[in-house]
Design an enzyme around this catalytic site. Structure first.
Site, PDB file in Angstrom:
ATOM      1  CD  GLU A 259      29.208  20.358  37.037  1.00  0.00           C
ATOM      2  OE1 GLU A 259      29.379  19.170  36.640  1.00  0.00           O
ATOM      3  OE2 GLU A 259      29.449  20.718  38.201  1.00  0.00           O
ATOM      4  CG  HIS A 277      32.225  17.986  38.763  1.00  0.00           C
ATOM      5  ND1 HIS A 277      30.861  17.929  38.672  1.00  0.00           N
ATOM      6  CD2 HIS A 277      32.546  17.205  39.826  1.00  0.00           C
ATOM      7  CE1 HIS A 277      30.361  17.147  39.612  1.00  0.00           C
ATOM      8  NE2 HIS A 277      31.382  16.690  40.334  1.00  0.00           N
TER       9      HIS A 277
END
Length: 313
Positions: A259, A277
Site C-alpha cells: 500500500e 484500507h
C-alpha cells in the site's frame, strides 16, 4: 508538559485528553516522512503510530515512554527495537472491532452480489443491455459456509454478523477457536469447506503468504475470498491466477501488500472489489481510537502500566 509525536494526520479532536501537552502532527490527511520523524523523534515523550515507525526513529527518541499504535495490527512498528529500548508498544484492539467486521460483511455482499461490477457496468454501458432476469447472476450468502481465519475480536464479530445472513460459520485460529464463536476446524478443513473465506489474522512470519497457490488449490471451486487483515497474508499472483481460472469466484480486498500501490490487474479485474484500507475509517471509530491511544499515553506519562502492551514489557 510532554511532547506527543503523531505520525499521520489523524483527526485531532480525539486527542482532547492530551490538550495540556504538545502535539506534533503533520497536515491533515498527510503523514510525516522518515526524515521528518527522525527530526522530531528526539523531542517525543510518546509516539502515536499510524503507520511505520522504524528502529532508527525509536532509537532517536531518547525520551520515549510509549508507542501507542493507532490500530489493532502493529506490524508497522519495530517492536523488537522498542523492546530493546525499554519502550512499551500498545495497540487498541477493541475500538476497531465493529467497523472492520462491518466492512468484511460489506465486501462479502459486494463480491457475492457483484455490486462493484454492476455499478461500473451501469455507468459505462447502455442500461437496457444490463436489465433482465437471469443476467449477471450473483451468489446468495444464505446457506453458505463462512470460514473465519483468525478468531480474535474482529473475526468473532464478523462471524456473529454473518449469522444474520443465514450463514454457517466455522473457524480456525492458531490459539484455538471458541465453539461459541464458530465451529472449530483445522486449517485444511477451513480451506476445503468454506464457500467464503474471510481473513482476520495478524501479519506474522507464519501468516505472510499463507494464502498461496497451494492454499487456493485446496479451496472449493468458486469460493470467495475476503481480506480485511493484512495484504501480505495473500500471495497476489496466486490470487490473480485463481481468479482467472475460476477457482476463486470473487474477492473483496481492503488491504494490499504494498500500500498504497495496488497491482493494476487487481484493480481492473471485474470480480475484485477493492477499498483503500478503510476498515476503521468512520468518524466515530477514528475518534474512539484516538481516545484509546490518549488513555494509554496518559497512563505511561504518569508511571502507570498502560493497557494492551504487545512487546512483552
Amino acid at each position: 508538559m510532554a511532547t506527543i509525536l503523531i505520525t499521520h494526520g489523524i483527526p485531532a479532536e480525539g486527542f482532547c485528553a492530551l490538550r495540556e501537552h504538545t502535539l506534533i502532527l503533520p497536515p491533515p490527511l498527510c503523514a510525516f516522512s522518515e526524515e521528518e520523524l527522525l527530526l522530531n523523534a528526539p523531542a517525543a515523550d510518546a509516539i502515536v503510530a499510524g503507520g511505520k515507525v522504524s528502529a532508527a526513529v525509536i532509537r532517536a527518541a531518547k525520551k520515549l515512554k510509549i508507542i501507542a499504535n493507532y490500530g489493532a495490527g502493529y506490524d508497522g512498528v519495530d517492536v523488537q527495537a522498542a523492546r530493546e529500548m525499554g519502550v512499551p508498544v500498545t495497540n487498541i484492539p477493541d475500538s476497531v472491532t465493529q467497523d472492520t467486521a462491518e466492512l468484511a460483511l460489506g465486501l462479502m455482499l459486494a463480491a457475492s452480489r457483484r455490486i462493484g461490477e454492476m455499478n461500473l457496468r451501469l455507468r459505462r454501458e447502455e442500461p437496457e443491455n444490463l436489465f433482465g432476469m437471469g443476467k449477471y447472476m450473483g451468489q446468495s450468502l444464505r446457506g453458505k459456509t463462512l470460514g473465519i481465519l483468525g478468531c480474535g475480536r474482529i473475526g468473532s464479530r464478523t462471524a456473529s454478523l454473518a449469522r444474520a445472513f443465514g450463514m454457517e460459520v466455522m473457524g480456525y485460529s492458531r490459539r484455538g477457536c471458541d465453539s461459541a464463536v464458530a465451529r472449530p476446524v483445522s486449517l485444511d478443513t477451513l480451506l476445503r469447506e468454506a464457500d467464503v473465506l474471510s481473513l482476520h489474522c495478524p501479519l506474522t512470519t507464519e501468516t505472510r503468504g499463507l494464502i498461496d497457490a497451494e492454499a487456493f488449490a485446496r479451496m472449493k471451486d468458486g469460493a470467495i475470498l475476503i481480506n480485511t487483515a493484512r495484504g501480505a497474508v495473500v500471495d497476489t499472483a496466486a490470487l490473480l491466477a485463481a481468479l482467472d481460472s475460476g477457482k476463486v469466484w470473487a474477492a473483496g480486498l481492503d488491504v494490499f501488500p504494498d500500500e498504497p500501490r495496488i497491482p493494476p490487474a487487481l484493480l481492473q479485474h471485474e470480480r475484485v472489489v477493492c477499498t483503500p484500507h478503510i476498515g476503521t475509517n468512520t468518524a466515530l471509530t477514528r475518534r474512539e481510537m484516538a481516545e484509546a491511544c490518549s488513555r494509554q499515553i496518559l497512563d505511561a506519562l504518569s508511571g502507570k502500566r498502560p493497557q494492551n502492551i504487545v512487546n512483552g514489557l
